[in-house]
Design a protein around this motif. Sequence first.
Motif, PDB file in Angstrom:
ATOM      1  N   VAL A   1     101.865  59.475  71.755  1.00  6.90           N
ATOM      2  CA  VAL A   1     100.790  59.088  72.015  1.00  6.90           C
ATOM      3  C   VAL A   1     100.438  59.325  70.059  1.00  6.90           C
ATOM      4  CG1 VAL A   1      99.967  61.532  72.109  1.00  6.90           C
ATOM      5  CG2 VAL A   1      98.236  59.825  71.630  1.00  6.90           C
ATOM      6  N   GLN A   2     101.522  60.128  69.533  1.00  2.00           N
ATOM      7  CA  GLN A   2     101.431  60.351  67.750  1.00  2.00           C
ATOM      8  C   GLN A   2     101.962  59.049  66.972  1.00  2.00           C
ATOM      9  OE1 GLN A   2      99.309  63.084  66.707  1.00  2.00           O
ATOM     10  NE2 GLN A   2      99.104  64.143  68.951  1.00  2.00           N
TER      11      GLN A   2
ATOM     12  N   GLY B   1     108.617  66.293  68.854  1.00  3.93           N
ATOM     13  CA  GLY B   1     108.514  66.404  70.369  1.00  3.93           C
ATOM     14  C   GLY B   1     107.319  64.819  70.834  1.00  3.93           C
ATOM     15  N   THR B   2     108.102  64.362  71.112  1.00  4.35           N
ATOM     16  CA  THR B   2     106.791  62.996  71.050  1.00  4.35           C
ATOM     17  C   THR B   2     106.536  62.805  72.577  1.00  4.35           C
ATOM     18  OG1 THR B   2     106.579  60.778  70.773  1.00  4.35           O
ATOM     19  CG2 THR B   2     108.783  60.850  71.459  1.00  4.35           C
ATOM     20  N   GLY B   3     106.845  63.307  73.675  1.00  2.00           N
ATOM     21  CA  GLY B   3     106.141  63.398  74.697  1.00  2.00           C
ATOM     22  C   GLY B   3     105.714  61.683  75.249  1.00  2.00           C
TER      23      GLY B   3
ATOM     24  N   ARG C   1     111.274  76.872  82.912  1.00  2.00           N
ATOM     25  CA  ARG C   1     110.528  76.449  81.836  1.00  2.00           C
ATOM     26  C   ARG C   1     109.809  74.939  82.027  1.00  2.00           C
ATOM     27  NH1 ARG C   1     114.810  73.417  76.829  1.00  2.00           N
ATOM     28  NH2 ARG C   1     112.587  72.593  75.820  1.00  2.00           N
TER      29      ARG C   1
ATOM     30  N   SER D   1     117.107  68.024  70.083  1.00  2.14           N
ATOM     31  CA  SER D   1     116.384  68.849  69.778  1.00  2.14           C
ATOM     32  C   SER D   1     115.935  69.367  68.748  1.00  2.14           C
ATOM     33  CB  SER D   1     117.194  70.716  70.265  1.00  2.14           C
ATOM     34  OG  SER D   1     116.227  71.800  70.469  1.00  2.14           O
ATOM     35  N   LEU D   2     114.272  69.420  68.329  1.00  2.00           N
ATOM     36  CA  LEU D   2     113.874  69.595  67.037  1.00  2.00           C
ATOM     37  C   LEU D   2     114.221  68.479  65.977  1.00  2.00           C
ATOM     38  CD1 LEU D   2     113.762  73.168  67.366  1.00  2.00           C
ATOM     39  CD2 LEU D   2     111.858  72.141  67.455  1.00  2.00           C
TER      40      LEU D   2
ATOM     41  N   VAL E   1     108.983  71.708  80.435  1.00  2.00           N
ATOM     42  CA  VAL E   1     109.599  71.196  78.764  1.00  2.00           C
ATOM     43  C   VAL E   1     108.882  71.288  78.472  1.00  2.00           C
ATOM     44  CG1 VAL E   1     110.377  68.866  79.910  1.00  2.00           C
ATOM     45  CG2 VAL E   1     111.978  69.792  77.746  1.00  2.00           C
ATOM     46  N   TYR E   2     107.425  70.448  78.936  1.00  4.88           N
ATOM     47  CA  TYR E   2     106.227  69.940  77.414  1.00  4.88           C
ATOM     48  C   TYR E   2     105.653  71.107  77.407  1.00  4.88           C
ATOM     49  CZ  TYR E   2     102.715  71.234  81.235  1.00  4.88           C
ATOM     50  OH  TYR E   2     102.137  72.527  82.256  1.00  4.88           O
TER      51      TYR E   2
ATOM     52  N   ASP F   1     112.852  63.555  71.571  1.00  4.71           N
ATOM     53  CA  ASP F   1     112.335  64.501  72.514  1.00  4.71           C
ATOM     54  C   ASP F   1     113.624  65.078  73.383  1.00  4.71           C
ATOM     55  OD1 ASP F   1     108.589  64.462  73.733  1.00  4.71           O
ATOM     56  OD2 ASP F   1     111.053  65.520  75.077  1.00  4.71           O
ATOM     57  N   VAL F   2     113.533  66.104  74.005  1.00  4.50           N
ATOM     58  CA  VAL F   2     114.602  66.257  74.424  1.00  4.50           C
ATOM     59  C   VAL F   2     115.158  65.855  76.218  1.00  4.50           C
ATOM     60  CG1 VAL F   2     115.933  68.247  73.303  1.00  4.50           C
ATOM     61  CG2 VAL F   2     113.574  68.536  75.235  1.00  4.50           C
ATOM     62  N   ASN F   3     113.409  65.707  76.574  1.00  3.48           N
ATOM     63  CA  ASN F   3     112.552  65.283  78.143  1.00  3.48           C
ATOM     64  C   ASN F   3     113.372  63.923  77.946  1.00  3.48           C
ATOM     65  OD1 ASN F   3     112.068  64.522  80.751  1.00  3.48           O
ATOM     66  ND2 ASN F   3     110.060  65.850  80.232  1.00  3.48           N
TER      67      ASN F   3
ATOM     68  N   ASN G   1     103.460  68.888  67.269  1.00  2.00           N
ATOM     69  CA  ASN G   1     103.138  69.686  68.530  1.00  2.00           C
ATOM     70  C   ASN G   1     103.615  70.568  69.317  1.00  2.00           C
ATOM     71  OD1 ASN G   1     101.066  70.469  70.885  1.00  2.00           O
ATOM     72  ND2 ASN G   1      99.839  68.044  71.301  1.00  2.00           N
TER      73      ASN G   1
ATOM     74  N   SER H   1      96.618  67.311  71.912  1.00  2.60           N
ATOM     75  CA  SER H   1      97.023  66.244  71.140  1.00  2.60           C
ATOM     76  C   SER H   1      96.025  65.104  70.700  1.00  2.60           C
ATOM     77  CB  SER H   1      97.611  64.253  72.364  1.00  2.60           C
ATOM     78  OG  SER H   1      97.780  65.384  73.550  1.00  2.60           O
TER      79      SER H   1
ATOM     80  N   PRO I   1     106.371  72.508  72.165  1.00  3.16           N
ATOM     81  CA  PRO I   1     106.281  73.652  73.329  1.00  3.16           C
ATOM     82  C   PRO I   1     106.063  74.751  72.540  1.00  3.16           C
ATOM     83  CG  PRO I   1     108.957  72.979  72.756  1.00  3.16           C
ATOM     84  CD  PRO I   1     107.491  71.810  72.358  1.00  3.16           C
TER      85      PRO I   1
HETATM   86  C1  LIG Z   1     102.894  69.480  74.174  1.00  7.57           C
HETATM   87  S1  LIG Z   1     104.324  68.431  74.170  1.00  7.57           S
HETATM   88  C2  LIG Z   1     103.424  67.316  72.615  1.00  7.57           C
HETATM   89  C3  LIG Z   1     103.145  65.815  73.372  1.00  7.57           C
HETATM   90  C4  LIG Z   1     102.901  64.904  72.019  1.00  7.57           C
HETATM   91  N1  LIG Z   1     103.781  64.727  70.683  1.00  7.57           N
HETATM   92  C5  LIG Z   1     101.928  64.767  72.011  1.00  7.57           C
HETATM   93  O1  LIG Z   1     101.125  65.510  71.127  1.00  7.57           O
HETATM   94  O2  LIG Z   1     100.575  65.042  72.851  1.00  7.57           O
HETATM   95  C6  LIG Z   1     105.685  69.248  73.236  1.00  7.57           C
HETATM   96  C7  LIG Z   1     106.592  68.513  73.496  1.00  7.57           C
HETATM   97  O3  LIG Z   1     108.138  68.386  72.917  1.00  7.57           O
HETATM   98  C8  LIG Z   1     108.907  68.169  73.723  1.00  7.57           C
HETATM   99  N2  LIG Z   1     110.152  68.994  73.466  1.00  7.57           N
HETATM  100  C9  LIG Z   1     110.118  70.543  74.307  1.00  7.57           C
HETATM  101  N3  LIG Z   1     111.190  71.050  73.725  1.00  7.57           N
HETATM  102  C10 LIG Z   1     111.964  70.257  72.264  1.00  7.57           C
HETATM  103  C11 LIG Z   1     112.748  70.637  71.523  1.00  7.57           C
HETATM  104  N4  LIG Z   1     113.535  71.388  71.750  1.00  7.57           N
HETATM  105  N5  LIG Z   1     112.819  69.477  70.443  1.00  7.57           N
HETATM  106  C12 LIG Z   1     112.470  68.164  70.196  1.00  7.57           C
HETATM  107  N6  LIG Z   1     110.530  68.256  71.277  1.00  7.57           N
HETATM  108  C13 LIG Z   1     111.128  68.926  71.867  1.00  7.57           C
HETATM  109  C14 LIG Z   1     108.501  68.249  75.225  1.00  7.57           C
HETATM  110  O4  LIG Z   1     109.735  67.225  76.223  1.00  7.57           O
HETATM  111  C15 LIG Z   1     106.962  67.682  74.869  1.00  7.57           C
HETATM  112  O5  LIG Z   1     106.903  66.357  74.739  1.00  7.57           O
END
Ligand SMILES: C[S@@+](CC[C@H](N)C(=O)[O-])C[C@H]1O[C@@H](n2cnc3c(N)ncnc32)[C@H](O)[C@@H]1O
Length: 490
Positions: free
Chosen positions: A164-165, A159-161, A234, A206-207, A236-237, A180-182, A222, A140, A224
């Motif tokens: 933080v971004q 993929g905001t998780g 899987r 997704s994406l 997911v992060y 995000d998908v989670n 950032n 991150s 997965p």
């Molecule tokens: C490595 S984490 C990054 C989190 C945050 N952006 C950071 O910089 O710390 C990846 C994030 O992508 C999400 N993710 C997984 N598959 C995804 C998808 N197909 N589309 C969008 N987000 C996805 C995960 O749930 C996770 O929150």
Amino acid sequence: MDLDLAPDLSAALAAATYTYDQVAELLGPDAHAALQRNETTPGLRRTADGSPLATLTRLFLLQTPVSLTAAEGALPGLVERSVAAGLVDVDGDQVRALLDLRPYADDLLDLWVASDLTPGMDGTPYRTRPDHVLGVSSASTSLAQLTIRDDVGSALDLGTGCGVQSLHLAEHADRVVGTDVNPRALALARFTCALNGVEADIRDGSLFEPVAGERFDLIVTNPPFVISPATGERLVYRDSGMPGDQVVERIVRAAPGHLTDGGWCQILANWAITDRPWDERLGSWVTGADAYAVQREVLDPAAYVEMWLKDSGAHPSTGGVPVSYRRRYDEWLGWLEAQGVQGIGFGWLNLHRTDASPRLSFTEWPYEVEQPIGAHVTGWHRDAEAAAAGADALWATRLHLAADVVQETQGAAGAEDPGTIVLRQQRGLRRAHQVDTVVAAVAGACDGDLPLGVIVDAVAQLTGAEPGPTRASCLGQLRELVADGFLRPT
Ligand SMILES: C[S@@+](CC[C@H](N)C(=O)[O-])C[C@H]1O[C@@H](n2cnc3c(N)ncnc32)[C@H](O)[C@@H]1O
């Protein structure tokens, strides 16, 4: 999560001075460093005074239960609501955290980030849950430091998780969308944003699906990106559910279609290194954008598999079962071998949307760089454009030596001339170029007054050489110095 709780909670956290700097001061450097190694004992020794700051640090960072009285003191009138929000749990007189709530900061602001608790504190066995929401990780921070911080109209945090971004983007973008998908990540990202008074539009999907038909001035991700067969459980992060580096390829291919003219997409990623050169392979994914990629690190497949099996808690030292650890290790390694993966690259991909034919600039740079590096990404683009000029145009350009470039010489003691001359940048990527005496003299004389060709001819005359052949012999080196930002058009 109860978003109405967020403003009251952040007011209580602020009142308790639960900020990054205050917690760092309370813990002191050793306990702070220990906590970064997931060790709590030194921190517990420094947080025994029952103050609201010590209580919050114990509860949310050291993952240690506090008394109900202490919790009420630190979060006045909010304990019950925090239980209802799933933030903490009360058992008799003890309150324990169910989520991580940590102070965070940038140059401008004190911030807070909500995420899942870090697993495996103090070496306890752990198994990461599939929908675990990562907190602020080193990845991150790397992405935040890579991000170009120019003011923009719109930004996408793919993929905001934990969000933080989005917090960072909200400081320089009029409009922020996070995806995000989670579902747990979506809830925590919304809560993080609410805690900090940030209005980000957090969307499920997704994406690029949740932003179909939309364009942004800046996209950061950032994703997965862990490279695996995508057949097992899987997380997911880190696992996209797609085999190999397909998720990165899909993002690179699709991003330009979601960028405004001149917009940037910045990606932190892993990629497979096969018998095809990595730059050629990644370059084949790029259309509709200039690409500036930096390979920062390469891991061998075994080290890579070990790292990610340990991350999930599968290693026997963290409670994994030895037989299944060895089986999973073997399967993963065998799959990489079958795919012809010789190594795994890690680095930065920067895409700059253009309708012209894409300019690709790929470099391997494992050395320490200036941080944050984001301000230099736009510089790479400008420098590559300048270096692409034809020879006549380059000879006619007035250049100046960048202020951060120093010259290092080495040679035998007492020798009249140096054995080697290196020009080294002090900023940005901190690149170095070994040059000959002619190019060093030319670079030193570039102060923006005279066209480059005139300087080269003058240096040739001083050394008794013919100007024509001197121009021919140093053109390549000078062009590289322009491409890497040592020499800049005035
Ligand atoms: C490595 S984490 C990054 C989190 C945050 N952006 C950071 O910089 O710390 C990846 C994030 O992508 C999400 N993710 C997984 N598959 C995804 C998808 N197909 N589309 C969008 N987000 C996805 C995960 O749930 C996770 O929150």
